[in-house]
Scaffold this motif. Sequence first.
Motif, PDB file in Angstrom:
ATOM      1  N   ARG A 124       0.831  -1.218   0.000  1.00 17.20           N
ATOM      2  CA  ARG A 124       0.000   0.000   0.000  1.00 17.20           C
ATOM      3  C   ARG A 124       0.863   1.265   0.000  1.00 17.20           C
ATOM      4  N   THR A 125       1.947   1.243   0.784  1.00 17.74           N
ATOM      5  CA  THR A 125       2.816   2.413   0.886  1.00 17.74           C
ATOM      6  C   THR A 125       3.620   2.613  -0.402  1.00 17.74           C
ATOM      7  N   ASP A 127       2.689   1.798  -3.351  1.00 17.70           N
ATOM      8  CA  ASP A 127       1.715   2.331  -4.298  1.00 17.70           C
ATOM      9  C   ASP A 127       1.553   3.842  -4.076  1.00 17.70           C
ATOM     10  N   TRP A 128       1.448   4.239  -2.831  1.00 17.71           N
ATOM     11  CA  TRP A 128       1.300   5.674  -2.487  1.00 17.71           C
ATOM     12  C   TRP A 128       2.431   6.505  -3.070  1.00 17.71           C
ATOM     13  N   PHE A 129       3.661   5.993  -2.936  1.00 13.78           N
ATOM     14  CA  PHE A 129       4.812   6.769  -3.394  1.00 13.78           C
ATOM     15  C   PHE A 129       5.191   6.477  -4.854  1.00 13.78           C
ATOM     16  N   GLY A 130       4.382   5.705  -5.539  1.00 12.50           N
ATOM     17  CA  GLY A 130       4.584   5.521  -6.972  1.00 12.50           C
ATOM     18  C   GLY A 130       5.559   4.422  -7.364  1.00 12.50           C
ATOM     19  N   SER A 155      -4.291  -1.807  -3.373  1.00 14.37           N
ATOM     20  CA  SER A 155      -3.014  -1.567  -4.056  1.00 14.37           C
ATOM     21  C   SER A 155      -2.464  -2.818  -4.737  1.00 14.37           C
TER      22      SER A 155
ATOM     23  N   PRO B 224       2.897  13.980   0.822  1.00 18.09           N
ATOM     24  CA  PRO B 224       2.789  13.939  -0.640  1.00 18.09           C
ATOM     25  C   PRO B 224       2.872  12.499  -1.125  1.00 18.09           C
ATOM     26  N   GLY B 225       2.187  12.227  -2.224  1.00 10.02           N
ATOM     27  CA  GLY B 225       2.210  10.872  -2.784  1.00 10.02           C
ATOM     28  C   GLY B 225       2.126  10.949  -4.287  1.00 10.02           C
ATOM     29  N   ASN B 226       2.240   9.814  -4.927  1.00 12.23           N
ATOM     30  CA  ASN B 226       2.320   9.791  -6.381  1.00 12.23           C
ATOM     31  C   ASN B 226       1.028  10.186  -7.063  1.00 12.23           C
ATOM     32  N   GLN B 227      -0.128   9.898  -6.442  1.00 14.90           N
ATOM     33  CA  GLN B 227      -1.406  10.221  -7.087  1.00 14.90           C
ATOM     34  C   GLN B 227      -1.556  11.715  -7.290  1.00 14.90           C
ATOM     35  N   ASP B 230       0.755  12.126 -10.895  1.00 17.61           N
ATOM     36  CA  ASP B 230       0.406  11.684 -12.247  1.00 17.61           C
ATOM     37  C   ASP B 230      -1.088  11.512 -12.467  1.00 17.61           C
ATOM     38  N   GLY B 234      -4.887   6.121  -7.011  1.00 16.36           N
ATOM     39  CA  GLY B 234      -3.983   5.360  -6.163  1.00 16.36           C
ATOM     40  C   GLY B 234      -4.671   5.043  -4.862  1.00 16.36           C
ATOM     41  N   PRO B 235      -3.913   4.670  -3.858  1.00 10.22           N
ATOM     42  CA  PRO B 235      -4.542   4.395  -2.570  1.00 10.22           C
ATOM     43  C   PRO B 235      -5.097   5.686  -1.994  1.00 10.22           C
ATOM     44  N   SER B 237      -5.331   6.481   1.134  1.00 10.56           N
ATOM     45  CA  SER B 237      -4.706   6.924   2.366  1.00 10.56           C
ATOM     46  C   SER B 237      -3.541   6.016   2.695  1.00 10.56           C
ATOM     47  N   LEU B 238      -2.815   6.394   3.742  1.00 11.08           N
ATOM     48  CA  LEU B 238      -1.740   5.559   4.272  1.00 11.08           C
ATOM     49  C   LEU B 238      -2.208   4.973   5.601  1.00 11.08           C
ATOM     50  N   ILE B 242       2.147   4.265   9.432  1.00 13.24           N
ATOM     51  CA  ILE B 242       3.013   4.720   8.341  1.00 13.24           C
ATOM     52  C   ILE B 242       2.982   6.249   8.250  1.00 13.24           C
TER      53      ILE B 242
END
Lengths: 255, 255
Positions: A124-125, A127-130, A155, B224-227, B230, B234-235, B237-238, B242
Amino acid sequence: MISKNELKFIKSLHKKSERDEFKLFVAEGTKLVTDLIKSGGSINQLLVTKKWVIEHPEVLIDLNLSPLEISESEMERITGLSSPSPILAVFHQPNLAHDIAQNNDSILLLDDIRDPGNLGTIIRTADWFGIKQIICSPNTVDCYNSKVIQSTMGSIMRVKISYQSLPEFILANKSNYTFYGTFMNGNSINNLKFVPKSAFIIGNEAHGISPEVEMLTDQRIAIPGNQLNDGVAGPESLNAAIATSVVLYDWFSKK
Amino acid sequence: MISKNELKFIKSLHKKSERDEFKLFVAEGTKLVTDLIKSGGSINQLLVTKKWVIEHPEVLIDLNLSPLEISESEMERITGLSSPSPILAVFHQPNLAHDIAQNNDSILLLDDIRDPGNLGTIIRTADWFGIKQIICSPNTVDCYNSKVIQSTMGSIMRVKISYQSLPEFILANKSNYTFYGTFMNGNSINNLKFVPKSAFIIGNEAHGISPEVEMLTDQRIAIPGNQLNDGVAGPESLNAAIATSVVLYDWFSKK
């Protein structure tokens, strides 16, 4: 109506050997099942209780689903949870990636992560950070284990996961990636600049990165902590999923 | 020899009400029990099997312990684990801190963290980054729950933990701390400088920070995250542990 044999088959999917053979996995709970569907998951079978249908008419319409209604006692027989959810879905496993990403993506290598909750949280993490690809050592817990699935929150559909020998993978990809191993001692990530194609290696919960993999890492990295500052005894280590999240956040925030 | 009543009493400590009354808690496993002792934990009772004594003579000498030997079947009756460990210790609860740190330390506020594994991991991670005090809302899971203890790895002895109303705490300490609430939308921590006395608020696993607490936060922060980059789904939440680790690492690395 569902037959006894069908119930038995679904129950058998809590075993890795059966999941492997039929390329299926089980997910339970309204949020998880809908997340998986929205993330592109392909349903093999969807089972719900009558009560669930009455309480969630909008979910069926939204997602265009036609589930099979079963009784609460049938649900109790097939659940993998201590208290069964009123919705259980069998999904097709997304294709495992045996080839690595062709583009400039960074990747994650897991060296014998054994705790299902940790693996799910790591996926899951990532995925969050790409991070789009995770390479797991053969002894890492199965990513289709239901406890892993419960903590990935969808994820599992977006991150490609393969199981293979890490030393072989590293040797075959030495020229493509810089392999950063996370250790208790190493260069503090805080001072590091990562190369565009980074591969981060996270070790086992109790034993860290195995010696065969350690030998092949390009750089030893470490997460700074307070015990390095004030000399007071502190925790010996961080949880594996926590270490992953800190390294990935640091990398992500410097991109 | 141990009496039936003593066994019954130890077993009763798996309930919060009994732990609260007697100010005790239970820890199991060689590594955890020795970590707790080395971190200053005060033992009320130490129970081991004969087999454990034969296999770990050095631990008893090192730590100057005189445990009570019980049978494996007695151990099975008192364990909180699915497979019992050969060593179980009852510890005195360290004094809960009702006063807040007087110095320049930053602190952590937990708003209804419900998962014991999450709370244990948060305590361990806070300890790693030098957070010395955690304020938990009254509905946060009990920090002496055995699953919390199993995942703190000794940090329960170093981090002061108190349970109290978060809105009341915030109102009483508005002038001492800047309260940063973690949300899905807020200022990216990556661009932030934190004040010396920061208080970080982490919300419940499913519902985030409660409205009463949200109203009282000074700044909304986000990871910050990848979603965000781009635009691909994405997910959502974290995981709460985490999110805590990323915020604390970011704060720690900028100190």
